[in-house]
Structure formats: structure tokens, C-alpha cells
Design an enzyme around this catalytic site. Structure first.
Site, PDB file in Angstrom:
ATOM      1  N   ASP A  37      19.398  54.909  39.870  1.00 39.71           N
ATOM      2  CA  ASP A  37      20.827  54.625  39.712  1.00 39.71           C
ATOM      3  C   ASP A  37      21.241  53.681  40.831  1.00 39.71           C
ATOM      4  O   ASP A  37      20.784  53.813  41.975  1.00 39.71           O
ATOM      5  CB  ASP A  37      21.672  55.899  39.773  1.00 39.71           C
ATOM      6  CG  ASP A  37      23.136  55.614  39.476  1.00 39.71           C
ATOM      7  OD1 ASP A  37      23.492  55.512  38.299  1.00 39.71           O
ATOM      8  OD2 ASP A  37      23.907  55.465  40.438  1.00 39.71           O
ATOM      9  N   GLU A  39      24.598  51.616  42.761  1.00 41.30           N
ATOM     10  CA  GLU A  39      26.020  51.364  42.959  1.00 41.30           C
ATOM     11  C   GLU A  39      26.160  49.899  43.331  1.00 41.30           C
ATOM     12  O   GLU A  39      25.364  49.375  44.121  1.00 41.30           O
ATOM     13  CB  GLU A  39      26.603  52.257  44.059  1.00 41.30           C
ATOM     14  CG  GLU A  39      26.456  53.748  43.781  1.00 41.30           C
ATOM     15  CD  GLU A  39      27.109  54.182  42.494  1.00 41.30           C
ATOM     16  OE1 GLU A  39      28.113  53.562  42.084  1.00 41.30           O
ATOM     17  OE2 GLU A  39      26.606  55.140  41.860  1.00 41.30           O
ATOM     18  N   HIS A 178      29.347  59.164  41.365  1.00 35.74           N
ATOM     19  CA  HIS A 178      29.317  57.729  41.620  1.00 35.74           C
ATOM     20  C   HIS A 178      28.630  57.396  42.947  1.00 35.74           C
ATOM     21  O   HIS A 178      28.936  56.363  43.551  1.00 35.74           O
ATOM     22  CB  HIS A 178      30.728  57.124  41.579  1.00 35.74           C
ATOM     23  CG  HIS A 178      31.370  57.198  40.230  1.00 35.74           C
ATOM     24  ND1 HIS A 178      30.929  56.466  39.142  1.00 35.74           N
ATOM     25  CD2 HIS A 178      32.407  57.953  39.784  1.00 35.74           C
ATOM     26  CE1 HIS A 178      31.675  56.755  38.099  1.00 35.74           C
ATOM     27  NE2 HIS A 178      32.580  57.648  38.444  1.00 35.74           N
ATOM     28  N   ASP A 183      23.820  60.712  41.257  1.00 34.53           N
ATOM     29  CA  ASP A 183      23.798  60.339  39.842  1.00 34.53           C
ATOM     30  C   ASP A 183      22.377  60.329  39.301  1.00 34.53           C
ATOM     31  O   ASP A 183      22.132  60.710  38.150  1.00 34.53           O
ATOM     32  CB  ASP A 183      24.444  58.966  39.653  1.00 34.53           C
ATOM     33  CG  ASP A 183      25.956  59.012  39.824  1.00 34.53           C
ATOM     34  OD1 ASP A 183      26.475  60.076  40.174  1.00 34.53           O
ATOM     35  OD2 ASP A 183      26.609  57.970  39.611  1.00 34.53           O
TER      36      ASP A 183
END
Length: 608
Positions: A37, A39, A178, A183
Site C-alpha cells: 500500500d 500513500e 490511510h 492498510d
């Protein structure tokens, strides 16, 4: 007789064995997955604005390792991203750059299968980073948990397939927040739950995942007989469930061809595939023209509110902005239109209506208090903070005579709502220009959104108002076969339609259409006597090339200077051109030439 070579051996190599079905692929329990994941600072992979990488390596349900690192993207983290993720510019200021983090991730994920929720987003950023930094993309196999979830999680279980929704459904041990590692850990639990559900479907090997989300499952393909016997004509189709309830309403120019497409690879929507599995029958409604089919679709959706239709189900939720009928008018967001006061809209949501209200407040010092004020107060009220900032003329303090200054403000607001919107457009365009010059682009974007909401709402109302006031309008459009397509419109509602042949006199058909058209009670303008989307369809039809007006009972005209003049928002400085979105639909004049009837009524019409 010489002895034969045993079938399990080869004269020049190791024994030859007949493989079993288990040997034809890699069991999922033996596959090493790396769930990743990211960001980021935005949605564009080309920018490469990665702020955090989180990854979890699993095999056979066991966690083999984890990787997590903040990443310095090389530029500030936008405020909205910081609010969403909690990752601020100061947090990544001392973090390693991507060129130091990416090699570690590539080594961590080597020889594994990448897994991500909405994989195109995360993999797109990783590939773009490899291209920019000169690394060869390893060619990972990629598994996306979103289409897997669409295959096995129905709408009865979850309203959507977001990671947070699925994590709650499967009771993941980690709640996604988030942040990359959290995540990724939640996605691990979601992946294992999805694979568990897929095992009874025969998806037990890595190779099975490649076709796990293929369309047209056998049970859906068997439903293709529902299209048998449907007419090849324009109209509306209704998918019905076991209890004869309406599941979905659609429209097409060829009913049979369109319904058959639901049982082929052309249908990619998971929710519609789920609907087809439930459906027991399809009801066709043949229509004379495509416009009639579109209008019937809207009316049936509004009537039945089918669970698998997403749009047009709740026309009563449309909102308007109203200038109240008071001694000192103010703006109000309302559900219903009242006579005697100007309105703009309808807006698709209350948020859009409030944005238009904010635009007017930015441009004009209208009062924002909700108290009902007398024309002349016996005792002066206390001015609010807005009055101190010059954003309200404080009519509550008028004790000697009516506040003439506020009367001018209210008159300007009324003009902006019903006619020339320049006072609002010019004021906000200048404000956007000042913000852009100061490089305050996020604030400029918010002002731009408010201005766009106001202009589109005002233009929509000003275009609806004249056709809503028109008690009867008949128009004709030539067909490709050489005849005429006729419609009767009453107060913006489609009241009847007909089609003539190439050698048929259209005037008797026009008379019959007017005599048999639906009776429509007049509404309160500018709200039409129908679903607002139906009025938009009718107006779009009237705008098409070749349309002729046959009969108009009332003057039908739009203001020469109106909000539609600013539909492209061209008054705003090109400095912030990148902030603009889709322009509103332009307003064109209907062709005033009428070959099939007396042209006299057409002379009353201007561009509308």
C-alpha cells in the site's frame, strides 16, 4: 521376447510420471504474496509523489516479514492529503528519498506476487518510479483485491467494496487508517477472506486467479434466454426479481440487442452481474421515439427506485436556492419552489446549493442571519461580526427609516438570480485572480467551485423558467426515413409524442397529438412539472439541429444577458485556468424556420 521399457521410465532420463491435477498449477498455499500500500501526494502516478510505502509478505497464511518507510517526495504535502493520512511535510522532511527506499522494496518483493487494493493505483506509482529512477520493472504478477471482492461480496453484505468496508465485513485484525502499513495489514486479512470464499468456486491455484474475475459466469450465461422474444425497437426494459419487483431499469434504441449484452463479456459491472443472477424476467416497454424511451426510463426509476439503478431515483432530493420574501431578503436552501420569489437550481445536492449561496455571499453583502427583521425596528439591533467586516449592511440597526442600502443589495441579488449574473462573476473572478497572484491556489480553487456552482444553477433556472411557464409547445424534427418526429411539451413535461411517415401530412398528426396529449397542471416556475432531468432531456432535444417549432402557446425566451453568458467562466484570469472543470452546457437557439405550420408563433421566441 525382449522385455519392454517400463512406462514410468525413460531410456535417457529420469522417470516420466503422469502429472496429477494438483501439479498443473501452484496451490495458493504455496504462493508468496507481498501486499503493498502506498500513500501519495495526489492521484497522478507521473508525479511520483510517494510519501509512504508499507508492505507485508505472507505465505500460507503466515506473515514472513514487513516493510515500512516514510518517503520524502521532494515537495510539500498538500493540506488535504495531510488531513486524510496524517502525514505532514515536517514528517517527511527528514525521511529518505524514493531512490533509497525503492531498491529495498524491490528486493523485499522479489519473486513474489504483488497484491494491492485498487492495484492499478499503487502499481502505477511503482512503475512510474522505476521508469524515472532507471530501474527495470520486475514484471510482478499482480492481484487486485477489488475485482475479487466484486466477484464474491454482494450488495446485501456491503454497500461498496472500499477497503474500510471490506475490513469491517471480514473483521480484519487491523483497521485501515490511510497509513501504508496499517492498510497493507488490513488488505492481508481481506485477501485471505476472499481466497477462502473463492475456494468452493474452484479457485485454489495461482493460475485460477487470472480468470477469477472473468465476466460471464455460467449461471449468468444461462440467463440469456431472458432476451428471447424481445422486440428490436427503441424502448425501456425492466429486469424483475423473484417477487416481480423491479431490480433495474434501462433504455435502448434496440431492446433485444441491449438486453442480450448483459449476458456477454461486454458487461463489466459487478453489481449488474449480481442483478442478472437474481433476475427472473425482463419486461419491455416499446416507445415511439428515443426521447420517449429516455423519459419513460426516468419516470420508472423515480417510481420504483430500483436497487441496482444509481441515478435519478429521488427527484424530491433536488435542492434550490431562494431569495426569501421578507422586508430584508436573505438566501435560503429549500426543497420546494414558492411563488413570488426568485430561485436558482435545481442542484444535485445540498452541498452544491450551499456552494452557490456562498458565492453570492462572497459577492454581495446579503445578511446571513435567519431572524425575521421588521422594515423599521423599534430598537436597534446589535450588528454582527459580518457587519464589522463590511459583508452585511446591518439592516437590523435601521430605526429611523428603511435601509435603502440593503434594498440595493437585494435588487442586485435578484438580478443575479434571474438575469445578468455579472455582478457575482466579476467579483469572484477578481478574487480568484488576487488569490492566484499570491499563489494561494487551493483557496482560489474553492472560490472557483463556488462560482461554478452559482453560474450553473442560475443558468439552469433561467433556461427552465420560460419552458416551465409555457402551457403547450409542439415541435418537430425530421427523421432519417423522411418523416417527422413530433413532441408535445407542457410546462417542460413531455406530454405526448408521435412519428409520421415520409409521405404523410404531419398537420393532422399534430392536431391529434395536441388533442390527446397528457393534461399537465401548471407548476411554480422555475420548477418544471416533471423530473428536472426530464426537462433537461426535452431542452436538449429542442436544441438539436433541424428542430422546428410548430406551436407555442406562450412567449418562450431567455434573458439576453443571463448566467448562460458566463457558462464557460471565461471572465476568470488564465492564470488559474487549470482550476476550471467541465463548462456548463451552452444555450443555443432553436431553428425558427417552420416548414410544417404557421411560423407566426415562432417569432415570439429568442435564444433559449
Amino acid at each position: 521376447m525382449p522385455s519392454a521399457t517400463p512406462p514410468s521410465t525413460s531410456p535417457s532420463g529420469p522417470p516420466m510420471l503422469q502429472p496429477s491435477f494438483e501439479d498443473l498449477g501452484t496451490p495458493l498455499s504455496d504462493v508468496t504474496f507481498v501486499v503493498v500500500d502506498l500513500e501519495t501526494t495526489g492521484g497522478r502516478a507521473a508525479d511520483g509523489g510517494i510519501t509512504e510505502i508499507g508492505a507485508v509478505k505472507v505465505r500460507g497464511g503466515d506473515v514472513l516479514g514487513e516493510l515500512q518507510s516514510l518517503v520524502n517526495p521532494g515537495h510539500p504535502v498538500p493540506a488535504f492529503v495531510a488531513r486524510l493520512t496524517g502525514i505532514t511535510t515536517s514528517m517527511v522532511a527528514t525521511a529518505p528519498p524514493l531512490e533509497l527506499v525503492l531498491p529495498s522494496f524491490l528486493e523485499f518483493a522479489r519473486d513474489a506476487v504483488l497484491v494491492a487494493h485498487n492495484a492499478p493505483f499503487d502499481v502505477g506509482f511503482l512503475r512510474a518510479a522505476c521508469d524515472r529512477l532507471g530501474y527495470d520493472w520486475p514484471g510482478f504478477r499482480v492481484v487486485d483485491t477489488v475485482p475479487l471482492a466484486r466477484r464474491v461480496v454482494t450488495r446485501d453484505e456491503a454497500p461498496n467494496h472500499k477497503l474500510s468496508t471490506l475490513a469491517a465485513l471480514f473483521r480484519a485484525r487491523v483497521t485501515p487508517d490511510h497509513r501504508a502499513l496499517a492498510d497493507a495489514r488490513a488488505t492481508v486479512d481481506v485477501l485471505h477472506a476472499l481466497l477462502e470464499r473463492m475456494a468452493p468456486l474452484g479457485i485454489t491455484h495461482l493460475e485460477d486467479l487470472a480468470t477469477a474475475t472473468d465476466p460471464v459466469p455460467p449461471d449468468v450465461r444461462r440467463k440469456r434466454t431472458l432476451a428471447d422474444g424481445l422486440p428490436e425497437a427503441p424502448g425501456v426494459y425492466l429486469f424483475r426479481g423473484p417477487g416481480d419487483e423491479v431490480l433495474y431499469v434501462g433504455t435502448s434504441t434496440n431492446l433485444r440487442k441491449r438486453v442480450r449484452s448483459y449476458f456477454t463479456a461486454a458487461e463489466k459491472r459487478g453489481r449488474i452481474t449480481e442483478m442478472v443472477r437474481i433476475a427472473h424476467a425482463v419486461t419491455p416497454v416499446v416507445c415511439a421515439t428515443p426521447l420517449e424511451a429516455q423519459v419513460r426510463e426516468l419516470r420508472l426509476i423515480a417510481e420504483h427506485a430500483p436497487r441496482y439503478n444509481r441515478r435519478s431515483k429521488h427527484p424530491e432530493r433536488q435542492t434550490w436556492v431562494r431569495l426569501t420574501d421578507e422586508a430584508y431578503p436573505r438566501l435560503s436552501v429549500v426543497r420546494e419552489v414558492r411563488a413570488g420569489t426568485p430561485h436558482i437550481g435545481p442542484f444535485p445536492s445540498r452541498q452544491a446549493a450551499q456552494a452557490a449561496v456562498d458565492a453570492l455571499h462572497d459577492a454581495l453583502p446579503l445578511r446571513q442571519c435567519t431572524a425575521r427583521l421588521p422594515r423599521v425596528a423599534r430598537v436597534a439591533g446589535s450588528p454582527c461580526a459580518l457587519a464589522g467586516m463590511g459583508r452585511c449592511s446591518a439592516p437590523c440597526t435601521a430605526t429611523q427609516a428603511p435601509d435603502a442600502a440593503y434594498d440595493h443589495v437585494a435588487a442586485a441579488a435578484r438580478t443575479a438570480l434571474t438575469g445578468d449574473a455579472s455582478v457575482v462573476v466579476d467579483a469572484l473572478a477578481a478574487h480568484v485572480g488576487r488569490l492566484a497572484a499570491q499563489e494561494r491556489f487551493e483557496e482560489a480553487g474553492r472560490v472557483t467551485q463556488r462560482l461554478r456552482a452559482f453560474v450553473q444553477g442560475a443558468a439552469r433556472a433561467q433556461r427552465l423558467d420560460p419552458v416551465t411557464r409555457c402551457a403547450e409547445l409542439v415541435a418537430a424534427r425530421p427523421t432519417t426515413a423522411g418523416g417527422w418526429e413530433l413532441i408535445a411539451v407542457k410546462h417542460a413535461r413531455l406530454a405526448g409524442t408521435a412519428v409520421t411517415g415520409p409521405d404523410e401530412d404531419p398537420l393532422p398528426v399534430v392536431d391529434a397529438l395536441r388533442a390527446t396529449a397528457e393534461a399537465v397542471s401548471p407548476p411554480v416556475p422555475p420548477a418544471p412539472a416533471c423530473h428536472p432531468e426530464e426537462a433537461a432531456l426535452v431542452l436538449a432535444w429542442l436544441d438539436e439541429p433541424g428542430v422546428r417549432l410548430v406551436h407555442v402557446s406562450d412567449p418562450w425566451a431567455c434573458p439576453v444577458r443571463s448566467a448562460a453568458e458566463h457558462a464557460d467562466l471565461g471572465a476568470v484570469s488564465t492564470t488559474v485556468a487549470g482550476l476550471w472543470g467541465e463548462p456548463a452546457e451552452p444555450v443555443d437557439a432553436v431553428d425558427p424556420v417552420d416548414p410544417v405550420a404557421d411560423p407566426a408563433p415562432v417569432a415570439t421566441m429568442t435564444a433559449c
